[in-house]
Design an enzyme around this catalytic site. Structure first.
Site, PDB file in Angstrom:
ATOM      1  N   MET A  28      42.219 -34.877  72.462  1.00  0.00           N
ATOM      2  CA  MET A  28      41.500 -35.844  71.642  1.00  0.00           C
ATOM      3  C   MET A  28      40.600 -35.122  70.650  1.00  0.00           C
ATOM      4  SD  MET A  28      40.768 -38.943  70.829  1.00  0.00           S
ATOM      5  CE  MET A  28      41.444 -39.983  72.132  1.00  0.00           C
ATOM      6  N   HIS A  56      39.742 -26.919  77.013  1.00  0.00           N
ATOM      7  CA  HIS A  56      38.492 -27.599  77.337  1.00  0.00           C
ATOM      8  C   HIS A  56      38.476 -27.922  78.829  1.00  0.00           C
ATOM      9  CE1 HIS A  56      38.473 -29.182  72.905  1.00  0.00           C
ATOM     10  NE2 HIS A  56      38.089 -27.920  72.985  1.00  0.00           N
ATOM     11  N   SER A  63      43.324 -29.550  74.841  1.00  0.00           N
ATOM     12  CA  SER A  63      42.281 -30.319  75.515  1.00  0.00           C
ATOM     13  C   SER A  63      42.945 -31.307  76.475  1.00  0.00           C
ATOM     14  CB  SER A  63      41.387 -31.030  74.494  1.00  0.00           C
ATOM     15  OG  SER A  63      40.273 -31.630  75.122  1.00  0.00           O
ATOM     16  N   THR A  64      42.692 -32.596  76.336  1.00  0.00           N
ATOM     17  CA  THR A  64      43.214 -33.595  77.270  1.00  0.00           C
ATOM     18  C   THR A  64      44.731 -33.500  77.399  1.00  0.00           C
ATOM     19  OG1 THR A  64      41.441 -35.077  76.571  1.00  0.00           O
ATOM     20  CG2 THR A  64      43.229 -36.035  77.859  1.00  0.00           C
ATOM     21  N   ASP A 110      39.120 -30.619  67.269  1.00  0.00           N
ATOM     22  CA  ASP A 110      38.789 -29.217  67.512  1.00  0.00           C
ATOM     23  C   ASP A 110      40.037 -28.355  67.315  1.00  0.00           C
ATOM     24  OD1 ASP A 110      37.360 -26.938  68.235  1.00  0.00           O
ATOM     25  OD2 ASP A 110      37.835 -27.170  70.356  1.00  0.00           O
TER      26      ASP A 110
END
Length: 349
Positions: A287, A194, A168-169, A290
Site C-alpha cells: 500500500m 516493511h 510491503s503488504t 514508498d
C-alpha cells in the site's frame, strides 16, 4: 462488499485482554464496525456465515486449532482478508504463506497499546481492499525452482551488479516466491520489507532456509557481495554507501522516509546517488507509494527496474505508483520476476 462504506470486522482471539483491546481500538474508528468476536477458530467458523465480516483479525496460537490450521482449511473455500495479531513468533510467516494479508505484533506492555491500535486500524483498512491469496499447492522448493548458476556468464559482470528489492503488504510471501527461484550466485541484494521490530531477523532466517543464496538480517557496515541477500533491519534506514572500491550497507536510526523505517525510497535513492556499477530495482506489492520515487531516480541513472503487476499483487499500490510515474522498465507477475531478473542479468556480458 463493504456495507455502508464501513468495514465489518470479526475479532478471533482466545485472550479476553487481547480481544478487549482490539475491539475497543477498532470500534473507535468511524470506518470500522466490529460485528463480533470468536474465542477460537471453531467459534469463528460458526460465526463467519452469520456475521459476514469483511476482515478478520486472527491470533496465531490458540487452543484446539491454531490460526495457521484455520487458514489452510478455511481460506481456500471462503477467502476473507485476515490480519494476524500475534506475539513475536516465527509461525506468523507460515500463516502469511497460508493466505493472511498482513500481521502486527501484539503489544508487550500497556505503553504500546495506543501505537498498536493505530497500526492495526491502518492494516484492517488496507486489508479490506486487499486481494486474498489462497495457499498455492505444490509451491516450488528452493532446490527445484532455482535457476542454473549465473557463473557461466562471467563472474566479473555479476560482481558488478547490485539489486534492490522493496515490498510491503503481501510482500513477505511474494518476496520469498521470487527469492526461492533465484540461483545461489545471484549478485548482491538488499531487501526492504516493511515489518515490525523483531521479525526481520526471523524473516531473513526463513529466507535463508528456503533459498539457494545466503540471506541474513543486515548489520551496519555489511559488505554487499555476490551470493548474499541482506534484509534491512526493522526500525532502521538501510542505505548503500561506497567505501573504497566496495559497497556496504549503512543501517542507521533516523527519521522515517515516505512514512517508513526502513523505507524502500531511502534504499533506492541511496543506490541512485551512490552506486556506480550496474543496478536493478524491484518494487512489489504494498500500500502507498514508498519506493516509487526512488525507483524512478534509479531508472534515470540507467538501472533496470521491475514492477509487480496488478493481478499478482495483494495490494497494487507501490508498484502502481511506480509504473504510473515511469519508474518501471518491465511489469510482470510475481512468479515471473525471477525469470525477468535472470534474463536481464544474462545479457550483462
Amino acid at each position: 462488499m463493504l456495507t455502508n462504506n464501513r468495514i465489518r470486522v470479526l475479532v478471533v482471539d482466545d485472550s479476553l485482554l487481547a480481544r478487549s483491546l482490539i475491539i475497543q481500538g477498532l470500534s473507535a474508528h468511524p470506518r470500522i464496525e466490529v460485528v463480533g468476536y470468536a474465542i477460537n477458530t471453531f467459534d469463528a467458523k460458526r460465526k463467519i456465515p452469520q456475521l459476514n465480516p469483511d476482515v478478520i483479525t486472527l491470533d496465531v496460537e490458540m487452543p484446539g486449532q491454531s490460526g495457521i490450521e484455520f487458514l489452510k482449511e478455511y481460506m481456500p473455500l471462503h477467502p476473507i482478508p485476515v490480519v494476524l495479531c500475534s506475539s513475536l513468533n516465527i509461525k506468523v510467516f507460515d500463516a502469511l504463506e497460508a493466505g493472511a494479508v498482513d500481521f502486527i505484533r501484539k503489544p508487550a506492555v500497556p505503553e504500546e497499546h495506543d501505537a498498536f491500535t493505530t497500526v492495526l486500524t491502518q492494516k484492517v483498512i488496507i486489508a479490506a481492499s486487499a486481494k486474498v491469496r489462497v495457499t498455492r499447492k505444490g509451491a516450488p522448493s528452493a532446490a527445484t525452482a532455482a535457476r542454473a548458476p549465473l557463473a557461466t556468464i562471467g563472474a566479473s559482470a555479476m560482481n558488478d551488479v547490485i539489486i534492490g528489492l522493496g515490498a510491503s503488504t503481501g510482500g513477505t510471501d511474494a518476496t520469498a516466491e521470487v527469492m526461492r527461484r533465484l540461483p545461489k550466485d545471484i549478485p548482491g541484494m538488499i531487501i526492504v520489507q516493511h515489518m515490525p521490530p523483531g521479525f526481520t531477523k526471523m524473516y531473513a532466517e526463513r529466507l535463508d532456509r528456503l533459498c539457494q543464496m545466503e540471506v541474513r538480517e543486515a548489520q551496519n557496515g555489511d559488505e554487499i557481495h555476490r551470493g548474499l541477500a541482506l534484509v534491512a533491519p526493522a526500525d532502521f534506514q538501510a542505505r548503500v554507501v561506497r567505501v573504497g572500491n566496495k559497497y556496504k550497507l549503512a543501517c542507521t536510526s533516523g527519521e522515517k522516509v515516505s512514512g517508513h523505517r526502513p523505507s524502500v525510497d531511502a534504499l533506492f535513492q541511496s543506490m541512485s546517488e551512490t552506486v556506480q556499477c550496474k543496478m536493478v530495482g524491484i518494487i512489489m506489492t504494498g500500500m502507498g507509494q514508498d519506493g516509487a520515487a526512488g525507483l524512478l531516480a534509479m531508472r534515470k541513472k540507467g538501472a533496470y527496474t521491475i514492477g509487480q503487476d496488478e493481478e499478482s499483487c495483494v495490494v497494487y499500490g507501490m508498484p502502481k505508483v511506480a509504473y504510473n510515474i515511469g519508474a518501471v522498465c518491465e511489469q510482470v507477475s510475481c512468479d515471473s520476476i525471477a525469470d525477468a531478473l535472470v534474463h536481464h542479468l544474462k545479457k550483462l556480458n
